[in-house]
Design a protein around this motif. Structure first.
Motif, PDB file in Angstrom:
ATOM      1  N   LEU A 193       0.826  -1.204   0.000  1.00 57.43           N
ATOM      2  CA  LEU A 193       0.000   0.000   0.000  1.00 57.43           C
ATOM      3  C   LEU A 193       0.865   1.261   0.000  1.00 57.43           C
ATOM      4  N   THR A 194       1.914   1.267   0.811  1.00 51.58           N
ATOM      5  CA  THR A 194       2.795   2.436   0.851  1.00 51.58           C
ATOM      6  C   THR A 194       3.414   2.672  -0.513  1.00 51.58           C
ATOM      7  N   LEU A 195       3.909   1.568  -1.094  1.00 50.63           N
ATOM      8  CA  LEU A 195       4.544   1.676  -2.400  1.00 50.63           C
ATOM      9  C   LEU A 195       3.566   2.222  -3.434  1.00 50.63           C
ATOM     10  N   SER A 196       2.317   1.773  -3.352  1.00 46.60           N
ATOM     11  CA  SER A 196       1.380   2.212  -4.386  1.00 46.60           C
ATOM     12  C   SER A 196       0.977   3.668  -4.187  1.00 46.60           C
ATOM     13  N   ILE A 197       1.004   4.175  -2.927  1.00 45.04           N
ATOM     14  CA  ILE A 197       0.754   5.611  -2.730  1.00 45.04           C
ATOM     15  C   ILE A 197       1.867   6.414  -3.410  1.00 45.04           C
ATOM     16  N   PHE A 198       3.105   5.955  -3.244  1.00 46.11           N
ATOM     17  CA  PHE A 198       4.230   6.635  -3.886  1.00 46.11           C
ATOM     18  C   PHE A 198       4.063   6.626  -5.397  1.00 46.11           C
ATOM     19  N   LEU A 199       3.738   5.446  -5.929  1.00 44.92           N
ATOM     20  CA  LEU A 199       3.667   5.334  -7.381  1.00 44.92           C
ATOM     21  C   LEU A 199       2.493   6.109  -7.963  1.00 44.92           C
ATOM     22  N   ARG A 200       1.431   6.244  -7.161  1.00 45.05           N
ATOM     23  CA  ARG A 200       0.293   6.996  -7.694  1.00 45.05           C
ATOM     24  C   ARG A 200       0.549   8.495  -7.678  1.00 45.05           C
ATOM     25  N   SER A 201       1.560   8.938  -6.953  1.00 41.17           N
ATOM     26  CA  SER A 201       1.912  10.362  -6.960  1.00 41.17           C
ATOM     27  C   SER A 201       2.714  10.719  -8.198  1.00 41.17           C
ATOM     28  N   VAL A 202       3.234   9.711  -8.868  1.00 45.17           N
ATOM     29  CA  VAL A 202       4.071   9.979 -10.035  1.00 45.17           C
ATOM     30  C   VAL A 202       3.173  10.239 -11.241  1.00 45.17           C
ATOM     31  N   PRO A 203       3.403  11.350 -11.963  1.00 41.47           N
ATOM     32  CA  PRO A 203       2.572  11.600 -13.144  1.00 41.47           C
ATOM     33  C   PRO A 203       2.688  10.453 -14.147  1.00 41.47           C
ATOM     34  N   TYR A 204       1.561  10.069 -14.707  1.00 42.01           N
ATOM     35  CA  TYR A 204       1.476   8.965 -15.667  1.00 42.01           C
ATOM     36  C   TYR A 204       2.508   9.102 -16.777  1.00 42.01           C
ATOM     37  N   ASP A 257       8.686  -7.590 -34.921  1.00 45.35           N
ATOM     38  CA  ASP A 257       8.948  -6.155 -34.890  1.00 45.35           C
ATOM     39  C   ASP A 257       7.823  -5.410 -34.162  1.00 45.35           C
ATOM     40  N   TYR A 258       6.593  -5.834 -34.439  1.00 45.98           N
ATOM     41  CA  TYR A 258       5.436  -5.189 -33.816  1.00 45.98           C
ATOM     42  C   TYR A 258       5.465  -5.387 -32.296  1.00 45.98           C
ATOM     43  N   LEU A 259       5.705  -6.624 -31.880  1.00 43.81           N
ATOM     44  CA  LEU A 259       5.739  -6.904 -30.445  1.00 43.81           C
ATOM     45  C   LEU A 259       6.877  -6.164 -29.751  1.00 43.81           C
ATOM     46  N   TRP A 260       7.979  -6.038 -30.443  1.00 43.26           N
ATOM     47  CA  TRP A 260       9.139  -5.335 -29.906  1.00 43.26           C
ATOM     48  C   TRP A 260       8.776  -3.881 -29.590  1.00 43.26           C
ATOM     49  N   HIS A 261       7.986  -3.252 -30.470  1.00 40.10           N
ATOM     50  CA  HIS A 261       7.546  -1.879 -30.231  1.00 40.10           C
ATOM     51  C   HIS A 261       6.414  -1.824 -29.216  1.00 40.10           C
ATOM     52  N   TYR A 262       5.669  -2.924 -29.136  1.00 40.60           N
ATOM     53  CA  TYR A 262       4.435  -2.955 -28.346  1.00 40.60           C
ATOM     54  C   TYR A 262       4.716  -3.089 -26.854  1.00 40.60           C
ATOM     55  N   VAL A 263       5.779  -3.818 -26.528  1.00 43.18           N
ATOM     56  CA  VAL A 263       5.943  -4.296 -25.162  1.00 43.18           C
ATOM     57  C   VAL A 263       6.038  -3.178 -24.115  1.00 43.18           C
ATOM     58  N   LEU A 264       6.754  -2.100 -24.412  1.00 44.25           N
ATOM     59  CA  LEU A 264       6.966  -1.071 -23.396  1.00 44.25           C
ATOM     60  C   LEU A 264       5.698  -0.242 -23.112  1.00 44.25           C
ATOM     61  N   PRO A 265       5.036   0.324 -24.148  1.00 44.46           N
ATOM     62  CA  PRO A 265       3.782   1.031 -23.857  1.00 44.46           C
ATOM     63  C   PRO A 265       2.767   0.137 -23.158  1.00 44.46           C
ATOM     64  N   PHE A 266       2.699  -1.114 -23.577  1.00 43.45           N
ATOM     65  CA  PHE A 266       1.780  -2.060 -22.971  1.00 43.45           C
ATOM     66  C   PHE A 266       2.114  -2.250 -21.497  1.00 43.45           C
ATOM     67  N   PHE A 267       3.387  -2.401 -21.206  1.00 41.36           N
ATOM     68  CA  PHE A 267       3.805  -2.625 -19.829  1.00 41.36           C
ATOM     69  C   PHE A 267       3.461  -1.416 -18.950  1.00 41.36           C
ATOM     70  N   VAL A 268       3.691  -0.203 -19.471  1.00 36.01           N
ATOM     71  CA  VAL A 268       3.380   0.999 -18.691  1.00 36.01           C
ATOM     72  C   VAL A 268       1.896   1.035 -18.346  1.00 36.01           C
ATOM     73  N   LEU A 269       1.041   0.757 -19.338  1.00 38.31           N
ATOM     74  CA  LEU A 269      -0.404   0.789 -19.097  1.00 38.31           C
ATOM     75  C   LEU A 269      -0.808  -0.245 -18.047  1.00 38.31           C
ATOM     76  N   VAL A 270      -0.297  -1.472 -18.197  1.00 37.93           N
ATOM     77  CA  VAL A 270      -0.659  -2.538 -17.257  1.00 37.93           C
ATOM     78  C   VAL A 270      -0.182  -2.189 -15.847  1.00 37.93           C
ATOM     79  N   PHE A 271       1.044  -1.716 -15.756  1.00 40.74           N
ATOM     80  CA  PHE A 271       1.647  -1.377 -14.475  1.00 40.74           C
ATOM     81  C   PHE A 271       0.820  -0.332 -13.734  1.00 40.74           C
TER      82      PHE A 271
END
Lengths: 316, 300
Positions: free
Chosen positions: A128-139, A178-192
């Motif tokens: 919970l503490t960690l997620s409060i910190f992470l939610r303060s970070v701009p998307y 190639d598509y997945l290579w470009h896809y992975v990072l934006p996808f990870f940010v959204l999921v995270f």
């Protein structure tokens, strides 16, 4: 039936709001009028072409009629109909949104249930503490930091785009990689980010369930923890969670706007940034209408799912 | 004890002292308070703290950090550290005004819906729910773009207005449910029975009792308004003559500082935004504990 009517009313309310806000605050051709290449005569003929010389209420009716024909105006930057531009970009955004909302919500559901179960434990407090910190970070800044670490420093992922230049979409291994290579990072940010945001809600919904009488009964019966957790808590906690899935989808759209901008991902979300940058007001208006419509459709589907999950609810 | 007496007691020094005690015991809230004070001090004393005028170019563009420019310079040779320090003023100002205005709108709508009930409530809450179900940032962007198209309207206030206009729905919902429960309380019923006009009941009896909720909401809204402002500025909807932290990151992005790895340009403003937002979130938690004593003793 009732749900269909309210969905349609909501859609009309949004569309009307968008229309009047944009018309009341300025000439839709203001950006063109400042363009030195456009003479007053040309401006006049463009006005006639788009019916902007008519009174506002006639324009409003025309606007609604055009909406039904799937026309959202004309992008002055791309010199193409807004609808064409959006449709071209929409698959990229949907391919990001649908998997990420599914995976992040499943993750949040699992982790949130676990946290509620272990309420007061060290694990819960740390998370919970960690997620409060992470939610303060701009998307968007979170996305920038990921881009900086993984693409600039480590060079594991590409700097921008959805595919390498010169690559054409097709069903071959080279393109998919190639598509997945470009896809992975934006996808990870959204999921995270979505998992962190949703975690809190799942946890408190599950804590509510834990206080119910039937859980006490189940415990008193001496049922094993595993059975209580899976068949009693998680099952019943799903209802309040499904109710707010529509809101989660809306939040994810906001996330896509920012994430696609950071990664130069050619989806509908990035169109928002581009239309601001190019002062392409009609395009922005079109994107807002289309994305709002998608939220309304998603909410409608969720209501149907809810009715299936909870037999007490009957929509007449 | 009358509501008035209770209110005056809440506002006196004893209450402030008690609030301080709560903050002192709660480590998270205290951290928030310290962070907040530090950032406010930085904003207030910006002219004394900043080594250069942030609006002047004082060196060669695109410099990495050095003794002369601890955070380097931007694309037009302005000192980034000075920009960062002055940015606190803009970011805090926009966040504060937008949060206050947004909470005000939300309180007004929530009070009316909760108190008058019936059709008014139905209509207002339908509208609120519709607003709540939409992607907030997307609508704020649209509003900001619409408002700033009016050329005569100062850009800074246009942004504030856009943020305030999308910040109210959750406040309205909270205030409404508080009013609904207060409405049933005995003293409101008594006031109504002796014929006190409803406007007076609202202002004198209900408003002071929802005040704690409103204060907590302003603080939480502040955190969200600062995040929204940062996102808007990042996307290019900001006042270029009053650079906020979000705006700094926007310029860093469009000048390719991210892909060129100039971390000193885009990391510090993001850290500052995160710290400010964190400060407000932590203080919000602390205040919640102060106003809701049931929470207060749970952790001990």
């Amino acid at each position: 039936m009732y749900r269909i009517v309210t969905s349609i009313i909501t859609f009309f309310a949004v569309v009307t709001l968008v229309f009047f806000l944009s018309r009341l605050t300025g000439d839709p051709l203001a950006e063109l009028a400042n363009d030195p290449r456009i003479t007053p005569e040309v401006l006049e003929s463009i006005k006639r072409l788009f019916g902007l010389d008519k009174p506002v209420y006639v324009q409003y009716i025309d606007y609604l009629k055009n909406l039904f024909r799937g026309e959202l105006g004309f992008s002055l930057h791309y010199m193409r109909p807004v609808m064409d531009v959006i449709l071209e970009r929409l698959p990229y955004t949907l391919a990001l949104l649908v998997p990420s909302i599914t995976i992040s919500n499943l993750l949040a559901y699992r982790i949130g249930t676990e946290l509620a179960w272990r309420r007061g434990s060290r694990l819960e407090v740390t998370t919970l503490t960690l997620s409060i910190f992470l939610r303060s970070v701009p998307y968007f800044w979170l996305a920038i930091v990921f881009l900086y670490i993984f693409s600039v420093k480590l060079e594991w992922t590409p700097l921008y785009g959805a595919m390498s230049p010169g690559m054409s979409p097709g069903l071959n291994w080279e393109f998919i990689r190639d598509y997945l290579w470009h896809y992975v990072l934006p996808f990870f940010v959204l999921v995270f980010r979505e998992t962190i945001a949703f975690l809190f809600y799942v946890r408190s919904a599950m804590i509510d369930v834990l206080g119910e009488d039937y859980i006490v009964t189940a415990r008193a019966k001496g049922l094993p923890d595993k059975v209580i957790k899976r068949s009693y808590v998680a099952r019943n906690g799903i209802l309040p969670i499904v109710t707010i899935l529509g809101m989660r989808y809306a939040f994810l759209i906001d996330g896509a706007v920012l994430t696609e901008t950071v990664f130069s991902y050619p989806g509908t979300g990035r169109l928002v940034f581009e239309s601001i940058y190019n002062r392409d007001f009609w395009l922005l208006q079109g994107v807002v209408v289309i994305l709002a419509a998608s939220v309304i459709i998603v909410n409608f589907i969720i209501d149907l799912i809810y009715a299936v999950l909870d037999p007490r609810v009957k929509y007449g | 004890m009358g509501v008035q007496a209770e209110l005056s007691e809440r506002l006196n020094l004893g209450a402030l002292y008690e609030m301080w005690m709560v903050f002192r015991r709660n480590k998270a809230a205290l951290t928030g308070l310290i962070l907040f004070t530090a950032i406010v001090l930085m904003a207030v004393f910006a002219p004394y703290l900043a080594p250069y005028n942030p609006y002047e170019s004082v060196g060669a563009p695109f410099q990495p950090p050095s003794d002369k420019h601890p955070l380097g310079t931007n694309d037009v040779g302005q000192d980034l550290l000075s920009e960062l320090i002055y940015g606190a003023r803009i970011s805090l100002f926009i966040g504060f005004v937008a949060a206050v205005v947004g909470t005000f709108i939300g309180t007004f709508i929530g009070l009316s819906a909760g108190y008058f009930g019936g059709l008014v409530d139905e209509a207002l809450m339908r509208f609120t729910d519709m607003w709540l179900s939409m992607p907030t940032l997307l609508f704020t962007i649209f509003l900001a773009a619409v408002i700033t198209r009016i050329g005569t309207f100062p850009m800074l206030y246009g942004i504030i207005l856009a943020i305030a206009l999308t910040a109210w729905p959750s406040v309205a919902r909270m205030v409404r449910s508080a009013v609904l429960s207060l409405k049933e309380s005995l003293y409101v019923e008594a006031a109504r029975a002796i014929g006190v006009p409803s406007r007076r009941i609202l202002v004198k009896h209900i408003l002071p009792n929802v005040a704690p909720i409103i204060i907590i909401e302003v603080i939480t809204r502040m955190a969200i308004a600062m995040l929204t402002e940062a996102s808007l500025s990042f996307l290019g909807l900001g006042d270029p003559t009053a650079k906020s932290w979000g705006m700094m990151i926007h310029y860093a992005m469009i000048r390719n500082a991210i892909t060129l790895g100039m971390w000193w340009w885009f990391l510090p403003p993001g850290i500052m935004i995160s710290l400010s937002v964190l400060a407000f979130m932590l203080m919000g938690l602390g205040l919640e504990e102060y106003f809701n004593p049931r929470l207060r003793y749970k952790e001990q």
